[in-house]
Design an enzyme around this catalytic site. Sequence first.
Site, mmCIF file in Angstrom:
data_model
loop_
_atom_site.group_PDB
_atom_site.id
_atom_site.type_symbol
_atom_site.label_atom_id
_atom_site.label_comp_id
_atom_site.label_asym_id
_atom_site.label_seq_id
_atom_site.Cartn_x
_atom_site.Cartn_y
_atom_site.Cartn_z
ATOM 1 N N CYS A 64 0.824 -1.241 -0.121
ATOM 2 C CA CYS A 64 -0.039 0.105 -0.177
ATOM 3 C C CYS A 64 0.708 1.352 -0.032
ATOM 4 C CB CYS A 64 -0.974 0.079 1.173
ATOM 5 S SG CYS A 64 -2.058 -1.500 1.346
ATOM 6 N N HIS A 95 -2.439 7.816 6.452
ATOM 7 C CA HIS A 95 -2.732 6.611 5.828
ATOM 8 C C HIS A 95 -4.341 6.156 6.131
ATOM 9 C CE1 HIS A 95 -1.822 2.906 3.882
ATOM 10 N NE2 HIS A 95 -1.826 2.273 5.007
ATOM 11 N N GLU A 136 -0.790 4.950 13.803
ATOM 12 C CA GLU A 136 -0.435 6.229 13.037
ATOM 13 C C GLU A 136 -0.552 7.384 14.134
ATOM 14 O OE1 GLU A 136 -1.224 8.395 8.822
ATOM 15 O OE2 GLU A 136 -2.490 6.501 9.394
ATOM 16 N N LYS A 157 -9.536 8.157 2.851
ATOM 17 C CA LYS A 157 -10.049 6.636 2.743
ATOM 18 C C LYS A 157 -11.663 6.631 3.203
ATOM 19 C CE LYS A 157 -5.674 4.096 2.589
ATOM 20 N NZ LYS A 157 -4.585 5.000 3.057
ATOM 21 N N HIS A 182 -10.070 1.837 0.176
ATOM 22 C CA HIS A 182 -8.556 1.821 0.279
ATOM 23 C C HIS A 182 -7.956 1.630 -1.023
ATOM 24 C CE1 HIS A 182 -4.280 0.993 1.267
ATOM 25 N NE2 HIS A 182 -4.600 0.299 2.292
ATOM 26 N N PHE A 240 2.000 -3.239 3.833
ATOM 27 C CA PHE A 240 2.338 -4.656 4.549
ATOM 28 C C PHE A 240 3.761 -4.949 4.479
ATOM 29 C CE2 PHE A 240 -1.997 -6.959 4.157
ATOM 30 C CZ PHE A 240 -2.510 -6.314 5.016
#
Length: 419
Positions: A166, A306, A317, A338, A343, A402
Amino acid sequence: MPTMKPERVVVTGMGVVTPSGTGLQEFWEGITSGESAVDYIRSFDPSPFPTRIAAEIRGFDPLQYLDKKEVRHMDRFVQLAVAASQQAWDDAGLGDWVDGERAGIIVGTGIGGMGTLIEQHKILMERGPDRINPFFIPMMIGNIAGGRLAMRYRLYGPNTTIVTACASSGHAVGDAMRAIQWGEADIMLTGGTEAVILPISFAGFCAMRAMSTRNDDPKRASRPFDRDRDGFVMAEGAGFLVLESLTHALRRGAKIYAELTGYGRSADAYHVVEPHPEGKGAALSMQRALEDAGLRPEDVDYINAHGTSTPKGDEAETLAIKRVFGEHAFRLAVSSTKSSTGHLLGAAGAVELIATVLAVHHQVAPPTINLENPSPECDLDYVPNRPRPQRIRVALSNAFGFGGQNVTLVAQEYQPHAG
């Protein structure tokens, strides 16, 4: 990390194809409207799956950008890349100001042509190897978007593809920025693309229990930083930017949306899918981006987070932001687009950087929608539910993948005589 930046880098063109809108105006209206693009899946029967919702692009017609033969030989992720890149190219108005040997392309994608892979595997199993499409491999491979775009625009400069889940397209933009700073190119077309709303990818993410199962209320499923968040919502799309050296942009009288001044990268070195619980890697990414831009934490006005709507990710985060910004963290506007778009996986970094650049351009922080009951651990100003007009001189855009691969980009209001 370089200590000298011989070229300043500016954004002169942008294009998007997303569930929240195609084209800059529709996209901006989509992410500031308070409306979610999440709905029930229509592209396949989702009834066997725990998650039956996604943010799909409705009504995309590749024939607006490609002829029929090209469409037949391109996976959907490449078709989306062509559409978004053509918008960005046209928006930049480059005309005859392109030396192909001084222009390049860097693309990010997390997965690539999975749709083509599944389709051709089915043909192999049902009809045998002699019925496989001879274009199978060049349709599927992740780097083919960059290759196709180079052929389309006759660009002979740097051409690479980044795969960091991502964070892919965030890294792509950062590397494109470096190519200009280091004098490899005057123009870089860069961004990301992803199209994997497919049964196999859904099965995989459902097996991980990573996605929201709020099937009874799709529009409220993506809810970053909210107490009741239960996972991310998959989306598809593409976002591309034209970056130029300031010298080149000024020479041709280009419009300038913003300047890119910082690029930070890091690794969590912690877990294959979970973020570091203290946000160490994310914090290091933001710190490095600020150092690269020559900025102090208190210079920042807005962060496009994010913010995936996962329980652990949003908390980590938030901790990372507080780790970097201290008390200033509570004065920042922080939002996750998002919540509106879903996403976009490997395309998320570029699409959200475009949202960040538009926030600087319009002087408006887009909202985090569906934020009704903030989680106790998520205690910053997340611009809940409505856009906020405000002064935005400096903005950050975060993308974390990831494997613990992190990237932060800094977009600033363009100042002709800065530094």
